[in-house]
Design an enzyme around this catalytic site. Structure first.
Site, PDB file in Angstrom:
ATOM      1  N   GLN A 135      43.614  45.672 115.494  1.00 53.99           N
ATOM      2  CA  GLN A 135      44.361  45.092 116.609  1.00 53.99           C
ATOM      3  C   GLN A 135      43.380  44.189 117.338  1.00 53.99           C
ATOM      4  O   GLN A 135      42.546  44.662 118.103  1.00 53.99           O
ATOM      5  CB  GLN A 135      44.917  46.184 117.534  1.00 53.99           C
ATOM      6  N   CYS A 136      43.465  42.882 117.089  1.00 52.96           N
ATOM      7  CA  CYS A 136      42.441  41.952 117.581  1.00 52.96           C
ATOM      8  C   CYS A 136      42.771  41.300 118.917  1.00 52.96           C
ATOM      9  O   CYS A 136      41.871  40.769 119.572  1.00 52.96           O
ATOM     10  CB  CYS A 136      42.172  40.874 116.534  1.00 52.96           C
ATOM     11  N   PRO A 265      48.983  50.938 119.546  1.00 56.66           N
ATOM     12  CA  PRO A 265      49.123  50.896 121.007  1.00 56.66           C
ATOM     13  C   PRO A 265      50.201  49.975 121.563  1.00 56.66           C
ATOM     14  O   PRO A 265      50.490  50.033 122.755  1.00 56.66           O
ATOM     15  CB  PRO A 265      47.735  50.424 121.475  1.00 56.66           C
ATOM     16  N   TYR A 266      50.794  49.124 120.730  1.00 56.09           N
ATOM     17  CA  TYR A 266      51.771  48.155 121.233  1.00 56.09           C
ATOM     18  C   TYR A 266      53.131  48.363 120.571  1.00 56.09           C
ATOM     19  O   TYR A 266      53.252  49.064 119.567  1.00 56.09           O
ATOM     20  CB  TYR A 266      51.287  46.727 120.977  1.00 56.09           C
ATOM     21  N   GLU A 270      52.239  40.372 116.680  1.00 54.94           N
ATOM     22  CA  GLU A 270      52.828  39.281 115.906  1.00 54.94           C
ATOM     23  C   GLU A 270      51.900  38.714 114.843  1.00 54.94           C
ATOM     24  O   GLU A 270      51.860  37.495 114.625  1.00 54.94           O
ATOM     25  CB  GLU A 270      53.264  38.164 116.860  1.00 54.94           C
ATOM     26  N   HIS A 294      61.550  39.898 119.008  1.00 58.13           N
ATOM     27  CA  HIS A 294      60.445  39.372 119.812  1.00 58.13           C
ATOM     28  C   HIS A 294      59.295  38.905 118.915  1.00 58.13           C
ATOM     29  O   HIS A 294      58.799  37.774 119.056  1.00 58.13           O
ATOM     30  CB  HIS A 294      59.961  40.457 120.783  1.00 58.13           C
ATOM     31  N   GLU A 295      58.879  39.775 117.990  1.00 58.01           N
ATOM     32  CA  GLU A 295      57.736  39.421 117.139  1.00 58.01           C
ATOM     33  C   GLU A 295      58.066  38.253 116.212  1.00 58.01           C
ATOM     34  O   GLU A 295      57.215  37.403 115.937  1.00 58.01           O
ATOM     35  CB  GLU A 295      57.265  40.636 116.337  1.00 58.01           C
ATOM     36  N   HIS A 298      57.671  35.018 117.955  1.00 60.72           N
ATOM     37  CA  HIS A 298      56.261  34.609 118.044  1.00 60.72           C
ATOM     38  C   HIS A 298      55.852  33.685 116.893  1.00 60.72           C
ATOM     39  O   HIS A 298      54.839  32.986 116.999  1.00 60.72           O
ATOM     40  CB  HIS A 298      55.354  35.838 118.032  1.00 60.72           C
ATOM     41  N   TYR A 383      55.087  38.139 130.405  1.00 61.43           N
ATOM     42  CA  TYR A 383      56.325  38.206 129.630  1.00 61.43           C
ATOM     43  C   TYR A 383      57.527  37.845 130.499  1.00 61.43           C
ATOM     44  O   TYR A 383      58.277  36.907 130.194  1.00 61.43           O
ATOM     45  CB  TYR A 383      56.532  39.622 129.077  1.00 61.43           C
TER      46      TYR A 383
END
Length: 611
Positions: A135-136, A265-266, A270, A294-295, A298, A383
């Site tokens: 997860q960057c 964690p999310y 995306e 949503h993704e 993106h 958001y």
């Protein structure tokens, strides 16, 4: 020479720009690290004026760096707070403008890497194999490999990943069977669309996949595959069709979803080609897949057109929420659904602003990020406040006109990064055309500075409340202690309507009694729901009602879900009603949570910095 616009990078990306990245890693599950090399191909932005390349890094073990295949002079400097440690590489003769140099960096990640989570077989559903995922976002790519870790730089990618288990990455898989090397297989991916470093993604584990659309598959653990396929296959192509109609055709080739283990964690990340998604969307009722809309959105806003720094993050997320709601209204064939989703979002925005305080810097649309970790500023504000600004422009010029602006904006800025002021200029330039002359007075009244820099809530629009009126009416009945609830009260509702009802009850000035809370949980089947969104909202009501019988259920949920949207809010409330249980629950599950989540919950609970 262009200025450095991103305060969260130490790199001199105005002097050198990464054009292509080759990541060649072995996934070492025993040592819990990635080891191997990256090759950065950097284009000189000056005519031999720059004599060094500066890269971002964070707790990476760098063993060697070559410049154009020749050993180079380099050093990793001391750490400077959340920005990490700059890696400085000498380029004694510089390079002519437009000339490309190759840096090959040999490295291994360390146990302090904040981008990677390593799960033991026991932490996975079928207990057969370990699992690793990255997860960057926002600035964690630098903890995997030295790079220009800024959304203002985009690079194409090649991935060469060796692992004993299946690998997915943020590129299109190279055709053909993976080559076997000892116990490992070599998985190759190519990303032809330039992406920023925060979209670098890799995962490996016992992963199976199944088709969910014409260019889409879902990948997850074998035990979860059938349920995940069912959850997503009905809507995937509908989402894609709706999005393409609003913007323009999908640019990435494939759109796939990796449903991760529970500690992700999310709600979703995306990552191109493979959206990484929380398992909380797999609820058995197709009620929580808004995350995928949503993704997918993106793929245009954020991934194709990107904010140049985290100070302008609203350009990624505000646009994405707007497109998500347009997609959902389209597939529901009901414009009221747009407002319905916006009403839920307004509640999240109010909560975020209340948490920070209405005058806090982090409640602005455009935030100063000097010296801070962007994760600390993460909230619903970019958001939802971003969405409300985009929606206000839509209403101002009219939907028909705004629909012409959308593809223009994304065409103009695709494969580039921009800031809030460039967005403003693009909007004003488009609507200065003679055909929009009647809008001139309206547009001249937009308070751009206020919208970008005023803290607190934006102006509240008039919502279409068609889909929420019944939710408010039922909530009002619960204000009476004599009300006799029935399962039929909510049996015809969607999950989101039930969520609105719970949000209203949660905001009662006088909380429910413990007895009322227990009745609500039983009669509306909330306490046993598989829908984490609903269960978490119900537990907020139960804790505010001081219903101590619910506390063990809260603690159990916190041990099964790692999504910060639920974890942080539940811990904050549990901490108020039973701090001892909150701390014990966190300590028990500390290693279950992703490093990003763990660090933020420690701050929420006042337990000091993460080790």
């Amino acid at each position: 020479m262009a200025p450095v616009r991103d305060p969260n990078t130490l790199s001199n990306y105005n002097e050198w720009r990464t054009k292509h990245t080759t990541a060649d890693f072995k996934v070492d599950f025993t040592a819990k690290c990635l080891r191997g090399s990256v090759v950065l191909e950097l284009e000189s932005q000056t005519d031999k004026a720059s004599k060094e390349i500066i890269l971002d890094s964070s707790y990476v073990d760098v063993s060697a760096i070559t410049l154009n295949s020749t050993p180079s002079q380099w050093e990793v400097r001391d750490r400077t707070g959340p920005s990490g440690s700059p890696v400085r590489v000498a380029v004694p003769n510089g390079a002519g403008k437009g000339e490309v140099v190759k840096l090959e960096i040999e490295l291994a990640t360390t146990d302090k890497c904040t981008a990677l989570q390593w799960l033991t077989p026991a932490q996975t559903s079928n207990k057969k194999a370990p699992f690793m995922f990255s997860q960057c976002q926002a600035i964690h790519a630098r903890s995997i490999f030295p790079c220009q870790d800024t959304p203002d730089v985009k690079s194409t990618y090649d991935f060469i990943i060796r692992s004993p288990h299946v690998v997915v990455a943020s590129g299109v898989p190279v055709p053909g069977e993976p080559e076997s090397v000892g116990e490992d297989k070599v998985y190759k991916f190519h990303q032809k669309v330039p992406i920023p470093s925060y979209l670098f993604a890799v995962a490996s584990g016992d992963i199976a996949s199944a088709k969910i659309g014409r260019c889409s598959s879902v990948a997850t653990g074998p035990n979860e595959l059938k349920a995940s396929q069912w959850e997503l296959e009905d809507d995937m192509d509908k989402f894609l069709d709706a999005a393409e109609k609003i913007v323009f055709p999908y640019q990435w080739g494939e759109y796939n979803v990796l449903v991760l283990p529970p500690s992700f964690p999310y709600g979703g990340m995306e990552n191109p080609i493979f959206t990484f998604a929380t398992p909380t969307i797999i609820s058995g009722d197709r009620q929580n897949i808004d995350v995928i809309a949503h993704e997918l959105a993106h793929s245009w806003s954020g991934n194709l057109v990107t904010s140049c720094s985290w100070e302008h993050f609203w350009l990624n997320e505000g646009w994405t929420v707007y497109l998500e709601r347009r997609i959902l209204a389209s597939i529901h064939k009901n414009d009221s659904y747009f407002d319905f989703s916006a009403i839920i979002g307004w509640k999240h925005l109010e909560e975020a602003i209340e948490e920070f305080g209405k005058d806090h810097e982090y409640t602005k649309l455009s935030i100063k990020h000097d010296g801070i970790d962007p994760d600390d500023a993460f909230s619903s504000v970019p958001y939802e406040k971003g969405f409300h600004f985009i929606w206000s422009l839509d209403r101002l010029v009219g939907r028909e006109n705004f629909d012409k602006f959308i593809p223009h904006y994304f065409s103009k800025w695709q494969n580039k990064s921009l800031d809030s002021f460039e967005f403003k200029d693009t909007f004003l330039e488009f609507f200065s055309a003679p055909e929009y002359s009647k809008l001139k007075d309206k547009i001249s009244q937009i308070d751009w500075e206020g919208r970008f820099f005023n803290p607190g809530l934006p102006p509240k629009p008039e919502f279409d409340t068609t889909l929420v009126d019944g939710c408010f009416q039922l909530a009002n009945k619960w204000k009476s202690k004599d009300f006799s609830p029935s399962p039929s009260d909510t049996s015809s509702w969607t999950g989101n309507q039930l969520l609105v009802f719970l949000n209203v009850v949660q905001d009662f000035e006088e909380p429910l009694t413990a007895e009322q809370s227990q009745n609500m949980g039983k009669i509306y089947a909330l306490a046993d729901s598989k829908n984490v969104e609903l269960k978490a909202a119900y537990y907020q009501i139960a804790m505010k009602a001081k219903d101590t019988t619910s506390y063990p259920g809260v603690a159990e949920l916190l041990g099964n879900v790692g999504r910060m949207k639920f974890v942080r809010t539940l811990f904050r409330t549990l901490n108020k009603v039973d701090r001892d249980l909150a701390v014990k629950t966190f300590q028990k599950n500390r290693d279950f949570y992703h490093p990003i989540c763990r660090q933020l919950v420690e701050k929420d609970l006042g337990l000091g910095e993460s080790k």
